[in-house]
Each structure stands twice: as structure tokens, then as C-alpha cells.
Design an enzyme around this catalytic site. Structure first.
Site, mmCIF file in Angstrom:
data_model
loop_
_atom_site.group_PDB
_atom_site.id
_atom_site.type_symbol
_atom_site.label_atom_id
_atom_site.label_comp_id
_atom_site.label_asym_id
_atom_site.label_seq_id
_atom_site.Cartn_x
_atom_site.Cartn_y
_atom_site.Cartn_z
ATOM 1 N N ARG A 164 9.832 -10.890 11.931
ATOM 2 C CA ARG A 164 10.697 -10.973 10.744
ATOM 3 C C ARG A 164 12.103 -11.465 11.124
ATOM 4 N NH1 ARG A 164 6.277 -10.121 8.873
ATOM 5 N NH2 ARG A 164 5.793 -8.828 7.068
ATOM 6 N N SER A 234 7.516 -5.166 1.466
ATOM 7 C CA SER A 234 7.907 -4.148 2.446
ATOM 8 C C SER A 234 9.424 -3.995 2.440
ATOM 9 C CB SER A 234 7.485 -4.570 3.855
ATOM 10 O OG SER A 234 6.104 -4.707 3.924
ATOM 11 N N GLU A 330 14.101 -4.450 5.814
ATOM 12 C CA GLU A 330 13.559 -5.794 5.998
ATOM 13 C C GLU A 330 14.121 -6.687 4.889
ATOM 14 O OE1 GLU A 330 9.704 -8.331 5.338
ATOM 15 O OE2 GLU A 330 11.074 -7.370 3.984
HETATM 16 N N1 EPU Z 1 -0.033 3.496 6.040
HETATM 17 C C1 EPU Z 1 0.284 4.800 5.740
HETATM 18 N N2 EPU Z 1 0.696 5.106 4.481
HETATM 19 C C2 EPU Z 1 0.823 4.167 3.505
HETATM 20 C C3 EPU Z 1 0.482 2.839 3.801
HETATM 21 C C4 EPU Z 1 0.068 2.505 5.082
HETATM 22 O O1 EPU Z 1 0.178 5.673 6.587
HETATM 23 O O2 EPU Z 1 1.235 4.515 2.407
HETATM 24 C C5 EPU Z 1 -0.411 3.153 7.420
HETATM 25 C C6 EPU Z 1 -1.893 2.953 7.590
HETATM 26 O O3 EPU Z 1 -2.266 3.555 8.802
HETATM 27 C C7 EPU Z 1 -2.048 1.459 7.711
HETATM 28 C C8 EPU Z 1 -0.724 1.050 8.346
HETATM 29 O O4 EPU Z 1 0.223 1.955 7.800
HETATM 30 O O5 EPU Z 1 -3.117 1.113 8.512
HETATM 31 C C9 EPU Z 1 -0.321 -0.382 8.058
HETATM 32 O O6 EPU Z 1 -0.287 -0.601 6.657
HETATM 33 P P1 EPU Z 1 -0.504 -2.064 6.040
HETATM 34 O O7 EPU Z 1 -1.718 -2.693 6.589
HETATM 35 O O8 EPU Z 1 -0.387 -1.940 4.557
HETATM 36 O O9 EPU Z 1 0.694 -2.910 6.625
HETATM 37 P P2 EPU Z 1 2.248 -2.618 6.825
HETATM 38 O O10 EPU Z 1 2.525 -2.507 8.274
HETATM 39 O O11 EPU Z 1 2.708 -1.473 5.981
HETATM 40 C C10 EPU Z 1 2.808 -5.160 7.098
HETATM 41 C C11 EPU Z 1 3.813 -6.132 6.561
HETATM 42 C C12 EPU Z 1 3.412 -6.600 5.174
HETATM 43 C C13 EPU Z 1 2.030 -7.252 5.271
HETATM 44 C C14 EPU Z 1 1.057 -6.188 5.782
HETATM 45 C C15 EPU Z 1 -0.357 -6.715 5.931
HETATM 46 C C16 EPU Z 1 5.965 -5.552 7.575
HETATM 47 C C17 EPU Z 1 7.326 -4.977 7.344
HETATM 48 N N3 EPU Z 1 5.137 -5.530 6.515
HETATM 49 O O12 EPU Z 1 2.874 -4.001 6.278
HETATM 50 O O13 EPU Z 1 4.340 -7.575 4.752
HETATM 51 O O14 EPU Z 1 1.609 -7.731 4.018
HETATM 52 O O15 EPU Z 1 1.518 -5.737 7.081
HETATM 53 O O16 EPU Z 1 -0.477 -7.443 7.081
HETATM 54 O O17 EPU Z 1 5.688 -6.018 8.659
HETATM 55 C C18 EPU Z 1 6.342 -7.847 3.504
HETATM 56 O O18 EPU Z 1 6.879 -8.171 4.569
HETATM 57 O O19 EPU Z 1 6.995 -7.801 2.426
HETATM 58 C C19 EPU Z 1 4.947 -7.451 3.506
HETATM 59 C C20 EPU Z 1 4.325 -7.009 2.408
#
Ligand code: EPU
Length: 334
Positions: A164, A234, A330
Site C-alpha cells: 500500500r 479497508s 490506510e
Molecule cells: N478477519 C477477522 N475478522 C473479520 C474479518 C477478517 O478476524 O471481521 C480475519 C480472518 O482471519 C481473515 C483475515 O482476517 O482470514 C483476512 O481477512 P480478508 O481476507 O477479508 O482480508 P483483509 O486482510 O482484511 C485485505 C486488503 C483488502 C483486500 C483483501 C482481500 C488491506 C488493508 N486490505 O483485507 O483490500 O480486498 O485483503 O485480499 O490490505 C482495501 O485495501 O480497501 C481492501 C479492501
């Protein structure tokens, strides 16, 4: 060419209110240069679709929203038949562009389907999802340097991409005009990201289109639609932490997501930490976290960006107190 005292509520997807002193939408490089030359001493803000920023106060300067459109295949006289160069102008809608590529069978961007925003904004924070980052497909970025009014071109390496992050985010003096992508003419699905693998588990050897469709389905299910529930995706970055810290947390929460990254550090999940700090689906006034994804802050109707900032501080304090980790936004706060 200029509009004065323009309300910015419709130009940020959190829909907070703020007034821009001057606003312009140049549709070519000459006008873009002129806007800047006409206002040498004013602070400047370059806007794409405003999908990753919100306002807490009026902007006492010049808002520039480039309106340059166009997508074209760049002629390539090398004998590389595996790759293709595609140039897209900054104001093109990001997902329309991804669709354009997938329709033609060009691969590299399919995991980044359905991300709101423009092509010009994509390199700034090196958008990423489902194991891909846009930096992996960028060949060159062409930008206008607001200090010199020169057009400068950055190779992939010169963009200094990180998680990012990029030179365009660190030095806010470039206006991205166009991006040249290097894509593959063929596709072979490689399972990498748990959510996507689950979505595709019954599809044998998924095609490019099937992967794009799967990503869209996951995003539609998990992420709130900004048109009905204002948000910026995010809100925080996923933090990088020391191995010791990760082990310490894992002793209490064995399901903490951990991904080794550069420098011997561990990237963990901000959503997980926010969730375990008791903030999933929590609401303060009109601001809250999305009940289905703790990392997304949503606005149930406030017009004041300061309410989002207060809620952000509350989440940061709770996560810091519980885990000793400082979450960084972010989203850009203006
Ligand atoms: N999780 C929780 N609680 C929640 C949601 C998720 O514990 O409420 C845990 C779960 O273990 C899950 C992990 O967090 O496996 C990761 O969650 P997710 O796959 O939804 O991805 P993220 O890390 O929360 C990142 C990006 C997103 C992108 C997704 C999918 C960042 C800051 N965010 O989110 O990007 O779409 O991965 O790859 O890196 C954005 O930047 O605006 C964005 C949406």
C-alpha cells in the site's frame, strides 16, 4: 475552467462534507499544466474517485480532478508473443479497465477485479487483493511533476512500490497521467489465497473470467456497497510485527493470521485484531465497523469526518491496549 466553493461530499466515498476553494477538471495535459501554473501558491489536491480518502475540514486550495480517458494496446515490435503492453489513462474506471483486459484474455489484473477507484489512483497505494498487487503488472507510470510542470516517466522500479505504498504516496507532487501495464496473453490459475481457493474449489482449472467472477462474488458478499453504505474499503493497513510479538499473540489466539514478509517481519490481520478487541460491528453515533468485516469503517449518515477520526482513535487505542500494536490508517484523511 474553474469552479469556486465546491462541495466535496459527492467526491469522497465516506460522503463527508467539505468545501474546496477552487475545483478544476482538466481533460488534457495542457489544461492540467495551466491549472497548476495559474495557482503556484495554493495547496493542491489531486482527486480520482475519492474512494480512499475523506475530509475533516474545508480544502483551502485547488482540487484537480483529471478527466483524461483512453485505453490502447501499445504496439510492440519485439518478438515477445507472450506479453502485451496496455496503456490506460488516469481517469479510466479501474474495474472497467480490468474487464477490458479480462475480455481480451490478458491476465495479471483479474484478482484486482471490482476494486473501486481509477486507473490513476491504483499505483499510488499499490492496490492489492487476493494475493496480487498492481505493482506486479505495472511496466511504467507517466506523471506530471507539479513543481517543474515536466512530464516524467517512472519505471516499475522507480515507483518504489511497497505494501500500500509508492513514491507517489510519499511525494505528493506527481499527477498520474497514464499507466502502462505489462500483461500476459495467456492464463494459468495458481491457487494462492484461501478465500479465492474456497470460492473456486469446485471449478477445475478456472479460466480468467471465472476467477474474475469469483473475486467479484466474494467482494460483493463481504464488502459493503459504498453507494448504499458509505465507506473507503479497508480503513487500516495490515500491520507488520516482530516474530516474537506474533508468537506472543498466537499463544492466546492460535488462529491469528500470519504471513512472513520482508525483513524477517510478520504481516498480520488488522481485521482479526479489531475483531478480537471487540470492535466488529461496533457503532459510535453514525460511524461503525461493518458487521461482516471488522476492517471496514462505515458511515451510517454523518457528514462530519471528525466523527470518523474519533472512532479511528478509539479502535487504535483498544487494539494498542490489548495487543501493543499501533494500527495505521490506510485511508487518507484530509
Ligand atoms: N478477519 C477477522 N475478522 C473479520 C474479518 C477478517 O478476524 O471481521 C480475519 C480472518 O482471519 C481473515 C483475515 O482476517 O482470514 C483476512 O481477512 P480478508 O481476507 O477479508 O482480508 P483483509 O486482510 O482484511 C485485505 C486488503 C483488502 C483486500 C483483501 C482481500 C488491506 C488493508 N486490505 O483485507 O483490500 O480486498 O485483503 O485480499 O490490505 C482495501 O485495501 O480497501 C481492501 C479492501
Amino acid at each position: 475552467m474553474y469552479r469556486y466553493n465546491v462541495q466535496l461530499k459527492d467526491y469522497n466515498s465516506f460522503r463527508t462534507e467539505a468545501v474546496a476553494k477552487i475545483f478544476c477538471e482538466p481533460d488534457n495535459i495542457e489544461d492540467l499544466r495551466q491549472c497548476i501554473a495559474d495557482h503556484p501558491d495554493l495547496p493542491k489536491l489531486v482527486l480520482g474517485k475519492g474512494r480512499n480518502l475523506f475530509f475533516t475540514k474545508d480544502f483551502d486550495g485547488l482540487v484537480i480532478k483529471p478527466k483524461t480517458y483512453g485505453i490502447r494496446e501499445v504496439p510492440d515490435d519485439s518478438d515477445d508473443s507472450e506479453h502485451v503492453f496496455i496503456e490506460a489513462k488516469a481517469a479510466e474506471d479501474w474495474d472497467d479497465f480490468v474487464r477490458f483486459c479480462v475480455d481480451r484474455g490478458y491476465s495479471g489484473l483479474e484478482n484486482l477485479s471490482y476494486i473501486p477507484g481509477t486507473v490513476g489512483a491504483a499505483p499510488i497505494q499499490n492496490i492489492g487483493a487476493y494475493g496480487s498487487e498492481v505493482k506486479d503488472s505495472i511496466y511504467e507510470v507517466v506523471a506530471l511533476d507539479m513543481d517543474t510542470l515536466e512530464v516524467v516517466s517512472f519505471s516499475n522500479e522507480e515507483c518504489a512500490f511497497g505494501y500500500r505504498d509508492s513514491i507517489f504516496k510519499r511525494k505528493r507532487k506527481y499527477i498520474i497521467i497514464s499507466v502502462v501495464f505489462l500483461l500476459k496473453r495467456s492464463y494459468h490459475y495458481v491457487p494462492r489465497y484461501a478465500d479465492l481457493m474456497r470460492e473456486l474449489e469446485n471449478v477445475e482449472n478456472p479460466s480468467l473470467q471465472e476467477v474474475r467472477d469469483a473475486v467479484i462474488r466474494i467482494r460483493q458478499r463481504k464488502l459493503p456497497d459504498e453507494n448504499t453504505l458509505p465507506n473507503c474499503g479497508s480503513f487500516f493497513k495490515n500491520p507488520y510485527i516482530e516474530t516474537d510479538k506474533a508468537e506472543q499473540i498466537k499463544a492466546v489466539y492460535p488462529d491469528l493470521p500470519v504471513y512472513p514478509v520482508e525483513g524477517g517481519l510478520i504481516k498480520t490481520s488488522a481485521a482479526f485484531l479489531i475483531d478480537k478487541a471487540g470492535f466488529k460491528g461496533k457503532q459510535r453515533g453514525q460511524i461503525g465497523t461493518y458487521p461482516k468485516q471488522a476492517l471496514i469503517v462505515v458511515n451510517y449518515g454523518s457528514t462530519d469526518g471528525n466523527e470518523i477520526v474519533s472512532f479511528m482513535h478509539e479502535i487504535q487505542a483498544a487494539v494498542n491496549e490489548k495487543f501493543g500494536i499501533q494500527l495505521e490508517p490506510e485511508v487518507r484523511i484530509l
